[in-house]
Design a protein around this motif. Sequence first.
Motif, mmCIF file in Angstrom:
data_model
loop_
_atom_site.group_PDB
_atom_site.id
_atom_site.type_symbol
_atom_site.label_atom_id
_atom_site.label_comp_id
_atom_site.label_asym_id
_atom_site.label_seq_id
_atom_site.Cartn_x
_atom_site.Cartn_y
_atom_site.Cartn_z
ATOM 1 N N LYS A 11 0.830 -1.202 0.000
ATOM 2 C CA LYS A 11 0.000 0.000 0.000
ATOM 3 C C LYS A 11 0.867 1.256 0.000
ATOM 4 C CE LYS A 11 -4.191 -1.805 2.201
ATOM 5 N NZ LYS A 11 -5.119 -1.693 3.358
ATOM 6 N N GLY A 12 1.999 1.181 0.720
ATOM 7 C CA GLY A 12 2.925 2.306 0.731
ATOM 8 C C GLY A 12 3.493 2.584 -0.645
ATOM 9 N N LEU A 13 3.818 1.526 -1.388
ATOM 10 C CA LEU A 13 4.309 1.703 -2.759
ATOM 11 C C LEU A 13 3.244 2.376 -3.632
ATOM 12 C CD1 LEU A 13 6.140 -1.688 -3.497
ATOM 13 C CD2 LEU A 13 7.197 0.521 -3.014
ATOM 14 N N LYS A 14 1.994 1.957 -3.461
ATOM 15 C CA LYS A 14 0.913 2.540 -4.264
ATOM 16 C C LYS A 14 0.718 4.021 -3.947
ATOM 17 C CE LYS A 14 -1.558 -1.847 -4.765
ATOM 18 N NZ LYS A 14 -2.778 -2.630 -4.385
ATOM 19 N N ASN A 15 1.009 4.412 -2.707
ATOM 20 C CA ASN A 15 0.835 5.814 -2.297
ATOM 21 C C ASN A 15 2.017 6.704 -2.684
ATOM 22 O OD1 ASN A 15 -1.565 5.109 -1.073
ATOM 23 N ND2 ASN A 15 -0.698 4.958 0.991
ATOM 24 N N THR A 16 3.137 6.096 -3.046
ATOM 25 C CA THR A 16 4.373 6.849 -3.307
ATOM 26 C C THR A 16 4.399 7.352 -4.745
ATOM 27 O OG1 THR A 16 5.558 5.523 -1.656
ATOM 28 C CG2 THR A 16 6.896 6.727 -3.265
ATOM 29 N N GLN A 17 4.897 8.574 -4.905
ATOM 30 C CA GLN A 17 4.906 9.183 -6.244
ATOM 31 C C GLN A 17 6.234 9.024 -6.966
ATOM 32 O OE1 GLN A 17 3.900 13.359 -6.236
ATOM 33 N NE2 GLN A 17 4.094 13.579 -8.452
ATOM 34 N N TYR A 18 7.351 9.121 -6.229
ATOM 35 C CA TYR A 18 8.666 9.142 -6.867
ATOM 36 C C TYR A 18 9.441 7.861 -6.552
ATOM 37 C CZ TYR A 18 7.506 14.113 -7.097
ATOM 38 O OH TYR A 18 6.882 15.313 -7.321
ATOM 39 N N PHE A 19 10.040 7.281 -7.597
ATOM 40 C CA PHE A 19 10.792 6.035 -7.442
ATOM 41 C C PHE A 19 12.144 6.132 -8.161
ATOM 42 C CE2 PHE A 19 6.433 4.779 -6.823
ATOM 43 C CZ PHE A 19 6.493 3.810 -5.829
ATOM 44 N N ALA A 20 13.190 5.694 -7.467
ATOM 45 C CA ALA A 20 14.512 5.548 -8.071
ATOM 46 C C ALA A 20 14.872 4.069 -8.015
ATOM 47 C CB ALA A 20 15.551 6.375 -7.319
ATOM 48 N N VAL A 21 15.045 3.461 -9.181
ATOM 49 C CA VAL A 21 15.380 2.038 -9.251
ATOM 50 C C VAL A 21 16.836 1.876 -9.669
ATOM 51 C CG1 VAL A 21 13.012 1.365 -9.768
ATOM 52 C CG2 VAL A 21 14.593 1.854 -11.649
ATOM 53 N N GLN A 22 17.357 0.665 -9.454
ATOM 54 C CA GLN A 22 18.763 0.414 -9.741
ATOM 55 C C GLN A 22 19.003 -0.139 -11.134
ATOM 56 O OE1 GLN A 22 19.110 -2.235 -6.368
ATOM 57 N NE2 GLN A 22 20.531 -0.836 -5.382
ATOM 58 N N ASN A 23 17.993 -0.769 -11.711
ATOM 59 C CA ASN A 23 18.194 -1.412 -13.014
ATOM 60 C C ASN A 23 16.855 -1.578 -13.730
ATOM 61 O OD1 ASN A 23 16.993 -3.921 -12.002
ATOM 62 N ND2 ASN A 23 18.910 -4.166 -10.867
ATOM 63 N N LYS A 24 16.934 -2.079 -14.952
ATOM 64 C CA LYS A 24 15.745 -2.220 -15.806
ATOM 65 C C LYS A 24 14.760 -3.239 -15.229
ATOM 66 C CE LYS A 24 14.360 -2.829 -20.641
ATOM 67 N NZ LYS A 24 13.264 -3.775 -20.358
ATOM 68 N N MET A 25 15.263 -4.308 -14.630
ATOM 69 C CA MET A 25 14.379 -5.315 -14.052
ATOM 70 C C MET A 25 13.480 -4.706 -12.974
ATOM 71 S SD MET A 25 15.265 -8.834 -11.963
ATOM 72 C CE MET A 25 16.015 -9.621 -13.377
ATOM 73 N N GLN A 26 14.068 -3.897 -12.112
ATOM 74 C CA GLN A 26 13.288 -3.242 -11.074
ATOM 75 C C GLN A 26 12.249 -2.297 -11.690
ATOM 76 O OE1 GLN A 26 15.723 -1.408 -8.082
ATOM 77 N NE2 GLN A 26 16.880 -3.260 -7.660
ATOM 78 N N ALA A 27 12.663 -1.549 -12.694
ATOM 79 C CA ALA A 27 11.744 -0.612 -13.352
ATOM 80 C C ALA A 27 10.573 -1.360 -13.987
ATOM 81 C CB ALA A 27 12.497 0.192 -14.407
ATOM 82 N N ASP A 28 10.871 -2.475 -14.658
ATOM 83 C CA ASP A 28 9.819 -3.257 -15.323
ATOM 84 C C ASP A 28 8.844 -3.847 -14.306
ATOM 85 O OD1 ASP A 28 10.960 -2.664 -17.738
ATOM 86 O OD2 ASP A 28 11.957 -4.603 -17.984
ATOM 87 N N ASN A 29 9.371 -4.400 -13.198
ATOM 88 C CA ASN A 29 8.498 -4.997 -12.184
ATOM 89 C C ASN A 29 7.652 -3.942 -11.474
ATOM 90 O OD1 ASN A 29 9.170 -7.687 -12.577
ATOM 91 N ND2 ASN A 29 10.883 -7.620 -11.151
ATOM 92 N N LEU A 30 8.242 -2.782 -11.235
ATOM 93 C CA LEU A 30 7.504 -1.696 -10.601
ATOM 94 C C LEU A 30 6.343 -1.256 -11.486
ATOM 95 C CD1 LEU A 30 7.214 0.491 -8.383
ATOM 96 C CD2 LEU A 30 8.856 1.880 -9.680
ATOM 97 N N PHE A 31 6.578 -1.136 -12.773
ATOM 98 C CA PHE A 31 5.520 -0.707 -13.687
ATOM 99 C C PHE A 31 4.469 -1.803 -13.857
ATOM 100 C CE2 PHE A 31 3.568 -0.007 -17.838
ATOM 101 C CZ PHE A 31 3.154 1.309 -17.695
ATOM 102 N N LYS A 32 4.926 -3.046 -13.998
ATOM 103 C CA LYS A 32 3.996 -4.167 -14.207
ATOM 104 C C LYS A 32 3.088 -4.387 -12.998
ATOM 105 C CE LYS A 32 5.514 -8.394 -13.845
ATOM 106 N NZ LYS A 32 6.234 -9.670 -14.096
ATOM 107 N N ASN A 33 3.660 -4.326 -11.796
ATOM 108 C CA ASN A 33 2.903 -4.675 -10.591
ATOM 109 C C ASN A 33 2.217 -3.488 -9.919
ATOM 110 O OD1 ASN A 33 3.565 -7.469 -10.690
ATOM 111 N ND2 ASN A 33 5.585 -7.004 -9.863
#
Length: 353
Positions: free
Chosen positions: A142-164
């Motif tokens: 729920k905290g992730l859903k409420n958060t606006q700004y994200f800094a990821v370390q790699n493409k895998m993290q970015a893809d999973n964040l967007f997908k989920n």
Amino acid sequence: MSKQKIIIWTTGIDDLIESNGQVGGLIVQMMHWAFAFQKENFKVYSFTKGSNRKFKGLYFLKMSRKKRLSIVFETINSIYYIVKVRPEIILFRGASRNLYIVSKICALFKVKLVFMGASDVNFTLGKENVSGRSYNKKLYRKGLKNTQYFAVQNKMQADNLFKNYNKESICIPNIWQEKSNAVDTKELIIWVGNFRSLKRPYWFVNLSKKISTEQFTMAGFPVNKKLYAACSDHSNRISNLDFLGPISFQESEALFDRAKLLICTSEYEGFPNTFLQAWSRNIPVISTVDPSNLIAENNLGCFVESEDELSNKLQVLMKNEKLFSKMEASIAEYFRDNHNQEAYLNRLLKYIE
């Protein structure tokens, strides 16, 4: 004009600076970000297990911990310090239920909350590694859903964040300072990490046994005490393996100064700080993980998938001085271009404007 204020939302940066006890890679990165913001003329706050104090130009606030009703105390402390400090920015890193209440308070007081991915599993449903009861994981999500700004370390993290979570992000690899204090003699092949099953430290023990012509050293904290004891026991019977056990961050820096090669045997990682400790000194890495294919694409070492391949790649690299030197040169160029603290801080600030 008053300084902008930021809370680096973690406990232990002061312990790391003073070499007091065990700290994880997450805290190491948060320390680098704290000093990067300080250099940019921010007033930087973080938390401590001790008393409120100013130390190394950072402001540490006592975060009380209670075993009973811990979630209640977390909530009260979070509200209290955000209201007291009134920061413009909060930097939060790693999977924790506390992200939920922090995200709610930040929304209420219009604080810019930046969540930084610490591991590839942070955004993978069912694998988030949130400790405690099942509702902790639900609060984190729920905290992730409420958060606006994200800094990821790699493409895998970015893809999973967007997908989920349907969230966009900015990619910022871990930051580090370039090192120039390496000693003349660099003879060690090292393994540095907490002793946990997913780190597979026994691969390194087996490697040292196979290759008796090289000097190996391993160090880390006994998260899994049984695994730690087994590795320690085996190392006592291997003459070319030095088992250091727990060491401080400063001691690990001294160990890297003497190293010529870093071995990583983990099942998965985000972006290991040990890679940066190595690359800041032009030390190649032989690793079972390759974040965003950085190692392979930039000639920063070797990516391997099995124990046999690990052994073979190490022997090839140790026998081929020309290949080793080429890797060192590639690492120097890559590190200068990709892990500059000032450049990535400016990029992060522009992202959240």
